[in-house]
Design a protein around this motif. Structure first.
Motif, mmCIF file in Angstrom:
data_model
loop_
_atom_site.group_PDB
_atom_site.id
_atom_site.type_symbol
_atom_site.label_atom_id
_atom_site.label_comp_id
_atom_site.label_asym_id
_atom_site.label_seq_id
_atom_site.Cartn_x
_atom_site.Cartn_y
_atom_site.Cartn_z
ATOM 1 N N ARG A 43 0.833 -1.200 0.000
ATOM 2 C CA ARG A 43 0.000 0.000 0.000
ATOM 3 C C ARG A 43 0.873 1.258 0.000
ATOM 4 O O ARG A 43 0.664 2.181 -0.792
ATOM 5 N N THR A 44 1.865 1.284 0.872
ATOM 6 C CA THR A 44 2.727 2.456 0.991
ATOM 7 C C THR A 44 3.509 2.703 -0.290
ATOM 8 O O THR A 44 3.546 3.830 -0.803
ATOM 9 N N TYR A 45 4.149 1.660 -0.828
ATOM 10 C CA TYR A 45 4.952 1.822 -2.040
ATOM 11 C C TYR A 45 4.080 2.150 -3.248
ATOM 12 O O TYR A 45 4.487 2.929 -4.118
ATOM 13 N N SER A 46 2.894 1.591 -3.303
ATOM 14 C CA SER A 46 1.974 1.917 -4.402
ATOM 15 C C SER A 46 1.558 3.379 -4.353
ATOM 16 O O SER A 46 1.516 4.065 -5.378
ATOM 17 N N GLU A 47 1.234 3.856 -3.152
ATOM 18 C CA GLU A 47 0.856 5.261 -3.001
ATOM 19 C C GLU A 47 2.007 6.182 -3.387
ATOM 20 O O GLU A 47 1.799 7.203 -4.057
ATOM 21 N N MET A 48 3.220 5.811 -2.977
ATOM 22 C CA MET A 48 4.381 6.626 -3.344
ATOM 23 C C MET A 48 4.561 6.657 -4.865
ATOM 24 O O MET A 48 4.814 7.714 -5.452
ATOM 25 N N GLY A 49 4.445 5.500 -5.485
ATOM 26 C CA GLY A 49 4.613 5.419 -6.935
ATOM 27 C C GLY A 49 3.540 6.186 -7.681
ATOM 28 O O GLY A 49 3.849 6.911 -8.645
ATOM 29 N N LEU A 50 2.301 6.047 -7.238
ATOM 30 C CA LEU A 50 1.214 6.777 -7.898
ATOM 31 C C LEU A 50 1.364 8.286 -7.730
ATOM 32 O O LEU A 50 1.106 9.056 -8.663
ATOM 33 N N THR A 51 1.791 8.697 -6.550
ATOM 34 C CA THR A 51 2.016 10.122 -6.316
ATOM 35 C C THR A 51 3.095 10.650 -7.254
ATOM 36 O O THR A 51 2.952 11.742 -7.830
ATOM 37 N N GLN A 52 4.148 9.878 -7.430
ATOM 38 C CA GLN A 52 5.225 10.282 -8.341
ATOM 39 C C GLN A 52 4.743 10.323 -9.788
ATOM 40 O O GLN A 52 5.115 11.217 -10.546
ATOM 41 N N MET A 53 3.925 9.356 -10.169
ATOM 42 C CA MET A 53 3.406 9.350 -11.540
ATOM 43 C C MET A 53 2.515 10.571 -11.780
ATOM 44 O O MET A 53 2.570 11.190 -12.846
#
Length: 115
Positions: A43-53
């Motif tokens: 969840r945390t890494y997905s949120e970070m990745g989506l925020t970056q995208m």
């Protein structure tokens, strides 16, 4: 007569299987904790990745590109810290599991080994 036989058999079976039941409960608890840790990490890494995208998608000119690139160091620091925290949590879970197994083994040896 048969009642006493079956009661004795049941008691002996429960006593024999008790270490296996304890170990299965310990493994189940460990799998549950590991699953929770992994789901939180995903969840945390997905949120970070989506925020970056999303942030990369907002780059429209040189000014926004400069701002985006300026944020990357903070994002990498946050990612690095999150990975360290997850690693520490994993180590703590593994140590707790090992300690629990060692304690269970010690307790079982005490019941089997004559004093």
């Amino acid at each position: 007569m048969y009642t006493d036989f079956f009661k004795g058999f049941t008691d002996q079976t429960e006593k024999t299987l008790e270490p296996y039941v304890k170990f299965n409960k310990l493994v189940t608890k460990n799998v549950e904790v590991m699953t929770e840790l992994q789901l939180n990490a995903i969840r945390t890494y997905s949120e970070m990745g989506l925020t970056q995208m999303k942030a990369a998608g907002e780059v429209k000119d040189v000014v926004s590109l400069t701002a985006f690139n300026g944020q990357q160091l903070n994002v990498l620091n946050k990612l690095s810290q999150q990975m360290m925290d997850d690693s520490n949590k994993l180590q703590a879970i593994a140590k707790e599991f090992k300690d629990d197994v060692d304690q269970m083994t010690s307790d079982n040896l005490k019941t089997v080994t004559p004093a």
